[in-house]
Design an enzyme around this catalytic site. Structure first.
Site, PDB file in Angstrom:
ATOM      1  N   TRP A 264      41.767  49.704  41.553  1.00  0.00           N
ATOM      2  CA  TRP A 264      41.691  48.433  40.834  1.00  0.00           C
ATOM      3  C   TRP A 264      43.029  48.222  40.139  1.00  0.00           C
ATOM      4  O   TRP A 264      43.601  49.133  39.571  1.00  0.00           O
ATOM      5  CB  TRP A 264      40.574  48.443  39.787  1.00  0.00           C
ATOM      6  CG  TRP A 264      40.638  47.203  38.945  1.00  0.00           C
ATOM      7  CD1 TRP A 264      40.249  45.950  39.303  1.00  0.00           C
ATOM      8  CD2 TRP A 264      41.203  47.090  37.634  1.00  0.00           C
ATOM      9  NE1 TRP A 264      40.531  45.054  38.298  1.00  0.00           N
ATOM     10  CE2 TRP A 264      41.107  45.722  37.267  1.00  0.00           C
ATOM     11  CE3 TRP A 264      41.776  47.987  36.733  1.00  0.00           C
ATOM     12  CZ2 TRP A 264      41.568  45.247  36.030  1.00  0.00           C
ATOM     13  CZ3 TRP A 264      42.240  47.515  35.506  1.00  0.00           C
ATOM     14  CH2 TRP A 264      42.127  46.157  35.167  1.00  0.00           C
TER      15      TRP A 264
ATOM     16  N   GLU B 263      38.818  47.209  44.632  1.00  0.00           N
ATOM     17  CA  GLU B 263      37.915  46.515  43.697  1.00  0.00           C
ATOM     18  C   GLU B 263      38.432  45.123  43.345  1.00  0.00           C
ATOM     19  O   GLU B 263      39.526  44.959  42.812  1.00  0.00           O
ATOM     20  CB  GLU B 263      37.760  47.355  42.417  1.00  0.00           C
ATOM     21  CG  GLU B 263      36.813  46.741  41.397  1.00  0.00           C
ATOM     22  CD  GLU B 263      36.587  47.638  40.181  1.00  0.00           C
ATOM     23  OE1 GLU B 263      37.181  48.736  40.110  1.00  0.00           O
ATOM     24  OE2 GLU B 263      35.823  47.223  39.286  1.00  0.00           O
TER      25      GLU B 263
ATOM     26  N   LYS C 255      38.127  41.157  41.556  1.00  0.00           N
ATOM     27  CA  LYS C 255      37.798  40.637  40.224  1.00  0.00           C
ATOM     28  C   LYS C 255      38.104  39.139  40.169  1.00  0.00           C
ATOM     29  O   LYS C 255      39.014  38.659  40.834  1.00  0.00           O
ATOM     30  CB  LYS C 255      38.635  41.391  39.184  1.00  0.00           C
ATOM     31  CG  LYS C 255      38.235  41.161  37.759  1.00  0.00           C
ATOM     32  CD  LYS C 255      38.794  42.259  36.855  1.00  0.00           C
ATOM     33  CE  LYS C 255      38.406  41.977  35.413  1.00  0.00           C
ATOM     34  NZ  LYS C 255      38.599  43.110  34.530  1.00  0.00           N
TER      35      LYS C 255
ATOM     36  N   ASP D 226      32.056  45.170  41.449  1.00  0.00           N
ATOM     37  CA  ASP D 226      31.718  45.439  40.055  1.00  0.00           C
ATOM     38  C   ASP D 226      30.844  44.289  39.566  1.00  0.00           C
ATOM     39  O   ASP D 226      31.221  43.111  39.695  1.00  0.00           O
ATOM     40  CB  ASP D 226      33.013  45.555  39.237  1.00  0.00           C
ATOM     41  CG  ASP D 226      32.781  45.913  37.779  1.00  0.00           C
ATOM     42  OD1 ASP D 226      31.927  45.270  37.130  1.00  0.00           O
ATOM     43  OD2 ASP D 226      33.455  46.824  37.274  1.00  0.00           O
TER      44      ASP D 226
ATOM     45  N   HIS E 212      32.390  41.408  37.577  1.00  0.00           N
ATOM     46  CA  HIS E 212      33.629  40.776  38.037  1.00  0.00           C
ATOM     47  C   HIS E 212      33.466  39.430  38.716  1.00  0.00           C
ATOM     48  O   HIS E 212      34.328  39.005  39.476  1.00  0.00           O
ATOM     49  CB  HIS E 212      34.368  41.734  38.986  1.00  0.00           C
ATOM     50  CG  HIS E 212      35.031  42.864  38.270  1.00  0.00           C
ATOM     51  ND1 HIS E 212      35.955  43.702  38.846  1.00  0.00           N
ATOM     52  CD2 HIS E 212      34.910  43.290  36.983  1.00  0.00           C
ATOM     53  CE1 HIS E 212      36.362  44.596  37.967  1.00  0.00           C
ATOM     54  NE2 HIS E 212      35.738  44.370  36.829  1.00  0.00           N
TER      55      HIS E 212
ATOM     56  N   HIS F  58      30.288  49.204  41.188  1.00  0.00           N
ATOM     57  CA  HIS F  58      30.479  49.508  39.776  1.00  0.00           C
ATOM     58  C   HIS F  58      29.357  48.795  39.058  1.00  0.00           C
ATOM     59  O   HIS F  58      29.436  47.588  38.810  1.00  0.00           O
ATOM     60  CB  HIS F  58      31.846  49.026  39.280  1.00  0.00           C
ATOM     61  CG  HIS F  58      32.915  50.052  39.430  1.00  0.00           C
ATOM     62  ND1 HIS F  58      34.198  49.877  38.978  1.00  0.00           N
ATOM     63  CD2 HIS F  58      32.870  51.304  39.974  1.00  0.00           C
ATOM     64  CE1 HIS F  58      34.898  50.981  39.243  1.00  0.00           C
ATOM     65  NE2 HIS F  58      34.120  51.849  39.847  1.00  0.00           N
TER      66      HIS F  58
ATOM     67  N   ASP G  60      32.886  39.764  31.317  1.00  0.00           N
ATOM     68  CA  ASP G  60      32.947  41.117  31.884  1.00  0.00           C
ATOM     69  C   ASP G  60      33.065  42.146  30.765  1.00  0.00           C
ATOM     70  O   ASP G  60      34.071  42.826  30.621  1.00  0.00           O
ATOM     71  CB  ASP G  60      34.163  41.181  32.823  1.00  0.00           C
ATOM     72  CG  ASP G  60      34.357  42.551  33.442  1.00  0.00           C
ATOM     73  OD1 ASP G  60      33.353  43.258  33.630  1.00  0.00           O
ATOM     74  OD2 ASP G  60      35.517  42.906  33.729  1.00  0.00           O
TER      75      ASP G  60
ATOM     76  N   ASP H 193      31.370  44.931  30.077  1.00  0.00           N
ATOM     77  CA  ASP H 193      31.110  46.346  30.336  1.00  0.00           C
ATOM     78  C   ASP H 193      30.095  46.962  29.370  1.00  0.00           C
ATOM     79  O   ASP H 193      30.301  48.073  28.877  1.00  0.00           O
ATOM     80  CB  ASP H 193      32.430  47.148  30.314  1.00  0.00           C
ATOM     81  CG  ASP H 193      33.367  46.737  31.437  1.00  0.00           C
ATOM     82  OD1 ASP H 193      32.990  46.895  32.602  1.00  0.00           O
ATOM     83  OD2 ASP H 193      34.475  46.235  31.150  1.00  0.00           O
TER      84      ASP H 193
ATOM     85  N   ASP I 216      30.227  51.628  35.609  1.00  0.00           N
ATOM     86  CA  ASP I 216      31.456  51.211  34.928  1.00  0.00           C
ATOM     87  C   ASP I 216      31.112  50.419  33.677  1.00  0.00           C
ATOM     88  O   ASP I 216      31.046  49.204  33.696  1.00  0.00           O
ATOM     89  CB  ASP I 216      32.338  50.377  35.883  1.00  0.00           C
ATOM     90  CG  ASP I 216      33.697  50.060  35.262  1.00  0.00           C
ATOM     91  OD1 ASP I 216      33.993  50.604  34.180  1.00  0.00           O
ATOM     92  OD2 ASP I 216      34.456  49.279  35.857  1.00  0.00           O
TER      93      ASP I 216
HETATM   94  C1  RNT Z   1      38.361  46.798  35.383  1.00  0.00           C
HETATM   95  C2  RNT Z   1      37.641  47.474  36.492  1.00  0.00           C
HETATM   96  C3  RNT Z   1      37.888  48.948  36.614  1.00  0.00           C
HETATM   97  C4  RNT Z   1      37.895  49.687  35.284  1.00  0.00           C
HETATM   98  C5  RNT Z   1      37.940  51.197  35.398  1.00  0.00           C
HETATM   99  C6  RNT Z   1      38.287  51.868  34.117  1.00  0.00           C
HETATM  100  O1  RNT Z   1      38.000  45.487  35.250  1.00  0.00           O
HETATM  101  O2  RNT Z   1      36.289  47.220  36.386  1.00  0.00           O
HETATM  102  O3  RNT Z   1      36.968  49.505  37.481  1.00  0.00           O
HETATM  103  O4  RNT Z   1      36.813  49.335  34.484  1.00  0.00           O
HETATM  104  O5  RNT Z   1      38.778  51.566  36.412  1.00  0.00           O
HETATM  105 ZN    ZN Z   2      34.984  48.310  37.744  1.00  0.00          ZN
END
Ligand code: RNT
Ligand code: ZN
Length: 424
Positions: free
Chosen positions: A190, A231, A233, A264, A267, A291, A299, A301, A331
């Site tokens: 990523w 990955e 986004k 993810d 994302h 993720h 986003d 987390d 994640d």
């Molecule tokens: C960031 C991505 C990525 C990170 C990690 C720490 O937007 O989601 O995966 O969260 O690599």
């Molecule tokens: Zn991620």
């Protein structure tokens, strides 16, 4: 595991649940067997707010942000491993650990384009000793050569090459994990690259990223040792207007290069779910990395909870019969609560979501659908929500020798008192 007195209740409740599910054609024992063989990849970065050990004093950059200052954060590798051991002991099943390039074990600061498998040997020893699988991630953030928001798509050839070399070094470390542990490591890439405000050129950076990626992946690595994932986004903190590695960019890249696509859950647009993407992507790619995360308005987390979204993701994996093709990674990073609690709660929920999906009467639901009986399908899906799923989950936890119900919080509180509170 030997049953204690209180376990009689767990057993009795399970028996009743088993009958309820059997009446719908669902084999609860088979569901638990499948669940046991499905690893979740825990993310090391929940334990220390994504700081890593390259230069722990350096702040985060690249759109990564952990909020909160709950006491007891792991300050070094030993503390992080000890915290991970505690978390794994509270989660049923055999699981993996996803490391980041910045979690290396070295006495001095090693330039990222020079990191070597040797700096991760102690992680391999730890993984072997605890029977964990290992996954990996390149680290292209929180670094002076990423502070202007560009890495693999940078205009400067030298900076781009630095990050290409870092990514290549990480693939070798992934292959080393795979060789040492006898199962493929997934190395996930990523990058934070993007513009805060409207760009004048959207194509140029994407062209450069494409070329950089081809350079990163030029060397063939045995897929039995390492698998590469990319990955995508939609937007990030500081890259609100344009993200170079968008969904369309990486979907095209993954399909043409047959790389894993990492989806993810945070994302995409806030109301967009990755669940619906799996069946499409699985038609074009052999494997996917997830993720699993929980965005709250953005986003953010947040720790994974047992939401409709989580259930939809797990349902799709099971309904597509893709448990071997969709790798479930986590994640999230919440620094405002006990970090081991965050791991335990989030991972237990991922397992619970998967168990719920495995307990679905798939054949019955499909027979309604195929017969055009959408009323029956809706009715059954709603009735399922009231079935004694919790009794199966409790029984599974007991059988796996991990705490049942809130008992896992007793252990976390005890650990907080005896270990975390001693940290400065
Ligand atoms: C960031 C991505 C990525 C990170 C990690 C720490 O937007 O989601 O995966 O969260 O690599
Ligand atoms: Zn991620």
């Amino acid at each position: 595991m030997n049953f204690q007195a209180s376990d009689k209740q767990i057993q009795a409740a399970y028996k009743l649940a088993q009958e309820r599910y059997a009446a719908l054609g669902v084999d609860t024992n088979a569901a638990m067997e499948t669940l046991k063989s499905a690893p979740i990849s825990l993310h090391c970065w929940q334990g220390d707010d994504v700081s890593g050990f390259e230069d722990p004093d350096r702040g985060l950059s690249g759109g990564i942000m952990a909020t909160g200052n709950y006491p007891g954060k792991a300050r070094n590798i030993d503390e992080l491993r000890s915290d991970l051991d505690k978390a794994y002991s509270l989660i049923p099943g055999r699981h993996r650990l996803a490391l980041h390039g910045s979690y290396l074990d070295a006495e001095r600061r090693i330039p990222r384009d020079e990191i070597l498998p040797a700096y991760f040997a102690s992680w391999v020893d730890w993984a072997k000793a605890n029977d964990h699988g290992l996954d990996f991630n390149q680290t292209l953030f929180s670094h002076e050569l990423a502070d202007d928001g560009f890495t693999l798509s940078h205009q400067d050839d030298g900076i781009r090459q630095f990050w290409i070399d870092h990514c290549i070094a990480c693939r070798d470390i992934g292959a080393y994990f795979g060789a040492e542990l006898g199962e493929a490591c997934i190395t996930n890439l990523w990058i934070p690259d993007g513009f805060k405000d409207s760009p004048a050129d959207r194509l140029g950076p994407r062209q450069r990223l494409l070329e950089s990626l081809d350079a990163v992946f030029e060397k063939e690595i045995n897929p039995a040792l390492n698998l590469d994932a990319v990955e995508c986004k939609l937007f990030g903190l500081g890259s609100e207007s344009y993200v170079v590695g968008s969904h369309e960019f990486y979907l095209g890249y993954a399909v043409t290069r047959q790389k894993l696509l990492c989806l993810d859950a945070g994302h995409f647009h806030p109301t967009e779910t990755i669940a619906d993407k799996l069946s499409s992507v699985l038609l074009y790619l052999p494997e996917i990395l997830l993720h699993v995360s929980r965005g709250v308005r953005w986003d953010s987390d947040h720790v994974v909870t047992l939401t409709d979204d989580l259930q939809a993701i797990m349902q799709e994996i099971v309904r597509c019969d893709a448990l071997k093709r969709v790798h479930i990674g986590l994640d999230f990073f919440d620094a405002s609560i006990n970090r081991i609690g965050a791991w335990a709660i989030g991972t237990r929920n991922a397992c619970r979501g998967l168990l719920l999906a495995l307990l679905e009467p798939r054949d019955l639901l499909r027979s309604y659908e195929n017969a055009g009986d959408y009323t029956g399908r809706l009715a059954l899906l709603e009735e399922l929500k009231g079935l004694p799923f919790g009794a199966v989950w409790d029984y599974y936890c007991a059988m796996q020798g991990v705490p049942v119900g809130m008992a896992f919080m007793d252990e976390i509180r005890e650990y907080e008192r005896t270990v975390l509170a001693q940290r400065g």
